[in-house]
Write a protein that holds these residues in place. Sequence first.
Motif, mmCIF file in Angstrom:
data_model
loop_
_atom_site.group_PDB
_atom_site.id
_atom_site.type_symbol
_atom_site.label_atom_id
_atom_site.label_comp_id
_atom_site.label_asym_id
_atom_site.label_seq_id
_atom_site.Cartn_x
_atom_site.Cartn_y
_atom_site.Cartn_z
ATOM 1 N N VAL A 187 0.817 -1.211 0.000
ATOM 2 C CA VAL A 187 0.000 0.000 0.000
ATOM 3 C C VAL A 187 0.850 1.261 0.000
ATOM 4 O O VAL A 187 0.697 2.137 -0.855
ATOM 5 C CB VAL A 187 -0.968 0.015 1.205
ATOM 6 N N CYS A 188 1.774 1.391 0.976
ATOM 7 C CA CYS A 188 2.546 2.638 1.118
ATOM 8 C C CYS A 188 3.936 2.558 0.496
ATOM 9 O O CYS A 188 4.629 3.571 0.405
ATOM 10 C CB CYS A 188 2.652 3.022 2.589
ATOM 11 N N ASP A 189 4.379 1.357 0.129
ATOM 12 C CA ASP A 189 5.669 1.133 -0.534
ATOM 13 C C ASP A 189 6.870 1.397 0.368
ATOM 14 O O ASP A 189 7.988 1.509 -0.116
ATOM 15 C CB ASP A 189 5.785 1.981 -1.811
ATOM 16 N N ASN A 190 6.664 1.475 1.681
ATOM 17 C CA ASN A 190 7.768 1.566 2.633
ATOM 18 C C ASN A 190 8.139 0.176 3.127
ATOM 19 O O ASN A 190 7.319 -0.758 3.059
ATOM 20 C CB ASN A 190 7.394 2.465 3.820
ATOM 21 N N VAL A 191 9.361 0.030 3.630
ATOM 22 C CA VAL A 191 9.805 -1.275 4.105
ATOM 23 C C VAL A 191 8.859 -1.772 5.196
ATOM 24 O O VAL A 191 8.408 -0.992 6.047
ATOM 25 C CB VAL A 191 11.255 -1.193 4.622
ATOM 26 N N ALA A 192 8.534 -3.057 5.152
ATOM 27 C CA ALA A 192 7.528 -3.613 6.063
ATOM 28 C C ALA A 192 8.138 -4.699 6.942
ATOM 29 O O ALA A 192 8.601 -5.730 6.444
ATOM 30 C CB ALA A 192 6.357 -4.181 5.270
ATOM 31 N N PHE A 193 8.138 -4.472 8.249
ATOM 32 C CA PHE A 193 8.556 -5.478 9.227
ATOM 33 C C PHE A 193 7.318 -6.025 9.949
ATOM 34 O O PHE A 193 7.010 -7.199 9.851
ATOM 35 C CB PHE A 193 9.534 -4.877 10.239
ATOM 36 N N GLN A 194 6.626 -5.165 10.678
ATOM 37 C CA GLN A 194 5.399 -5.565 11.355
ATOM 38 C C GLN A 194 4.250 -5.442 10.356
ATOM 39 O O GLN A 194 3.822 -4.337 10.025
ATOM 40 C CB GLN A 194 5.145 -4.680 12.571
ATOM 41 N N CYS A 195 3.773 -6.567 9.885
ATOM 42 C CA CYS A 195 2.821 -6.528 8.769
ATOM 43 C C CYS A 195 2.030 -7.834 8.689
ATOM 44 O O CYS A 195 2.282 -8.789 9.422
ATOM 45 C CB CYS A 195 3.568 -6.307 7.457
ATOM 46 N N GLN A 196 1.079 -7.867 7.788
ATOM 47 C CA GLN A 196 0.376 -9.083 7.419
ATOM 48 C C GLN A 196 0.781 -9.453 6.003
ATOM 49 O O GLN A 196 1.118 -8.587 5.194
ATOM 50 C CB GLN A 196 -1.142 -8.872 7.510
ATOM 51 N N MET A 197 0.756 -10.759 5.714
ATOM 52 C CA MET A 197 1.231 -11.236 4.422
ATOM 53 C C MET A 197 0.171 -12.108 3.755
ATOM 54 O O MET A 197 -0.501 -12.904 4.424
ATOM 55 C CB MET A 197 2.525 -12.029 4.602
ATOM 56 N N CYS A 198 0.016 -11.951 2.469
ATOM 57 C CA CYS A 198 -0.908 -12.796 1.719
ATOM 58 C C CYS A 198 -0.423 -14.237 1.788
ATOM 59 O O CYS A 198 0.763 -14.517 1.585
ATOM 60 C CB CYS A 198 -0.995 -12.328 0.272
ATOM 61 N N GLU A 199 -1.333 -15.165 2.075
ATOM 62 C CA GLU A 199 -0.950 -16.559 2.247
ATOM 63 C C GLU A 199 -0.883 -17.331 0.940
ATOM 64 O O GLU A 199 -0.537 -18.515 0.930
ATOM 65 C CB GLU A 199 -1.920 -17.236 3.216
ATOM 66 N N ASN A 200 -1.202 -16.694 -0.157
ATOM 67 C CA ASN A 200 -1.042 -17.316 -1.463
ATOM 68 C C ASN A 200 0.452 -17.416 -1.767
ATOM 69 O O ASN A 200 1.128 -16.401 -1.877
ATOM 70 C CB ASN A 200 -1.761 -16.483 -2.525
ATOM 71 N N PRO A 201 0.998 -18.636 -1.875
ATOM 72 C CA PRO A 201 2.449 -18.779 -2.093
ATOM 73 C C PRO A 201 2.944 -18.129 -3.374
ATOM 74 O O PRO A 201 4.135 -17.823 -3.498
ATOM 75 C CB PRO A 201 2.656 -20.302 -2.129
ATOM 76 N N ARG A 219 -14.947 -3.096 4.549
ATOM 77 C CA ARG A 219 -15.136 -4.260 3.663
ATOM 78 C C ARG A 219 -15.354 -5.506 4.511
ATOM 79 O O ARG A 219 -14.496 -5.895 5.304
ATOM 80 C CB ARG A 219 -13.911 -4.453 2.765
ATOM 81 N N SER A 220 -16.479 -6.143 4.345
ATOM 82 C CA SER A 220 -16.801 -7.340 5.122
ATOM 83 C C SER A 220 -16.187 -8.597 4.517
ATOM 84 O O SER A 220 -16.078 -9.629 5.183
ATOM 85 C CB SER A 220 -18.327 -7.513 5.218
ATOM 86 N N ASP A 221 -15.759 -8.527 3.255
ATOM 87 C CA ASP A 221 -15.199 -9.690 2.569
ATOM 88 C C ASP A 221 -13.862 -9.290 1.933
ATOM 89 O O ASP A 221 -13.759 -9.137 0.721
ATOM 90 C CB ASP A 221 -16.183 -10.178 1.492
ATOM 91 N N PRO A 222 -12.808 -9.120 2.774
ATOM 92 C CA PRO A 222 -11.526 -8.604 2.263
ATOM 93 C C PRO A 222 -10.784 -9.601 1.376
ATOM 94 O O PRO A 222 -10.711 -10.789 1.683
ATOM 95 C CB PRO A 222 -10.741 -8.325 3.541
ATOM 96 N N HIS A 223 -10.250 -9.104 0.298
ATOM 97 C CA HIS A 223 -9.445 -9.918 -0.613
ATOM 98 C C HIS A 223 -8.123 -9.203 -0.895
ATOM 99 O O HIS A 223 -8.047 -7.972 -0.882
ATOM 100 C CB HIS A 223 -10.191 -10.181 -1.921
ATOM 101 N N CYS A 224 -7.107 -9.996 -1.175
ATOM 102 C CA CYS A 224 -5.775 -9.461 -1.444
ATOM 103 C C CYS A 224 -5.829 -8.490 -2.620
ATOM 104 O O CYS A 224 -6.393 -8.817 -3.678
ATOM 105 C CB CYS A 224 -4.807 -10.608 -1.753
ATOM 106 N N PRO A 225 -5.256 -7.309 -2.491
ATOM 107 C CA PRO A 225 -5.281 -6.335 -3.584
ATOM 108 C C PRO A 225 -4.426 -6.738 -4.781
ATOM 109 O O PRO A 225 -4.556 -6.152 -5.852
ATOM 110 C CB PRO A 225 -4.729 -5.062 -2.933
ATOM 111 N N ALA A 226 -3.580 -7.764 -4.616
ATOM 112 C CA ALA A 226 -2.714 -8.192 -5.722
ATOM 113 C C ALA A 226 -3.253 -9.413 -6.454
ATOM 114 O O ALA A 226 -3.352 -9.429 -7.674
ATOM 115 C CB ALA A 226 -1.310 -8.470 -5.207
ATOM 116 N N CYS A 227 -3.622 -10.468 -5.687
ATOM 117 C CA CYS A 227 -4.053 -11.718 -6.325
ATOM 118 C C CYS A 227 -5.547 -12.000 -6.152
ATOM 119 O O CYS A 227 -6.051 -12.984 -6.697
ATOM 120 C CB CYS A 227 -3.245 -12.891 -5.783
ATOM 121 N N ASN A 228 -6.234 -11.200 -5.361
ATOM 122 C CA ASN A 228 -7.672 -11.307 -5.103
ATOM 123 C C ASN A 228 -8.061 -12.529 -4.273
ATOM 124 O O ASN A 228 -9.232 -12.869 -4.170
ATOM 125 C CB ASN A 228 -8.470 -11.313 -6.420
ATOM 126 N N GLN A 229 -7.066 -13.197 -3.668
ATOM 127 C CA GLN A 229 -7.393 -14.309 -2.781
ATOM 128 C C GLN A 229 -7.923 -13.761 -1.457
ATOM 129 O O GLN A 229 -7.547 -12.674 -1.026
ATOM 130 C CB GLN A 229 -6.155 -15.165 -2.533
#
Length: 283
Positions: A187-201, A219-229
């Motif tokens: 989202v912000c393009d800054n280095v991410a340490f404390q974060c959540q990660m998409c579980e799609n390998p 959003r009640s049904d959140p999906h990954c902004p990159a892969c839509n999983q």
Amino acid sequence: MARPMGDSHRRFLQTIMSNGIIDGPQAKALHKHCCEVAGANYSQDRLDEFIDVVNLHLQPMFMHIRKGMSEEDGLQYYALVNTAETEVTRMSSDYADNELELFRKIMDLVAESDNGTASSTDILNCGDALLSKKLKKKETEVVLNKFVQNKWLTEKHGEYSLSTRCIMEMETYMRTVYQDLLKNCHVCDNVAFQCQMCENPDCGIRMHLPCVARYFRGRSDPHCPACNQFWPHEIPEIQRPPPASQSQPSAAKENTAPRGSTSTPTPTPSSSSSQARRSSRRL
């Protein structure tokens, strides 16, 4: 020709030097205070332009007031950092060699972790395995407290993470050393340490917790902004920043100007401006 610094700029720099880092609301309150006290023109939407004037005069000293974001609450921060990449700069430190080695090992633990933290247990074990000079458990605890007090680390429930100031100051170093481990927030393009990660390998994007909160807000049904999983993680709440009037930095009301404003300050660790000394080093 560079715009000269006025009393308002010098007063602003003095407070940044004293605090090392201040958040956005504090910076806005400080900007207003400095302009009012110095009788300078003030416009609430010209903070960054005001800081640009200070930064032009800091360039010859390889210093810079940098803007960044906190991974913990998403607030914007301003920190006085060093921009030089010389060996002399890296050596100018208030820490002993084994303390610096411990800090590098803590950064290793954080960079290699899944949640951007290092446990106190793992850090204490590192203290007993230093190559320069081993640290006993009690000594390691003292050094850890020192890192926290000097705003290089933050601690929560026995877990240590890199502070906002540390990430802002050390980002170039970390991107060089941990280039295969560090990822940017989607989202912000800054280095991410404390974060959540998409579980799609096949995806695996990361987002800071505050960025997750803002991106999936409502959003009640959140999906990954990159892969839509489907995004399986708990969505954190957006934290509200404190009013600027209640978060003014401690030195904002001091009626003093920076000592030797044309040269880099050299305060002692016990002085109120010790953060400026620590800002002028690379660990």
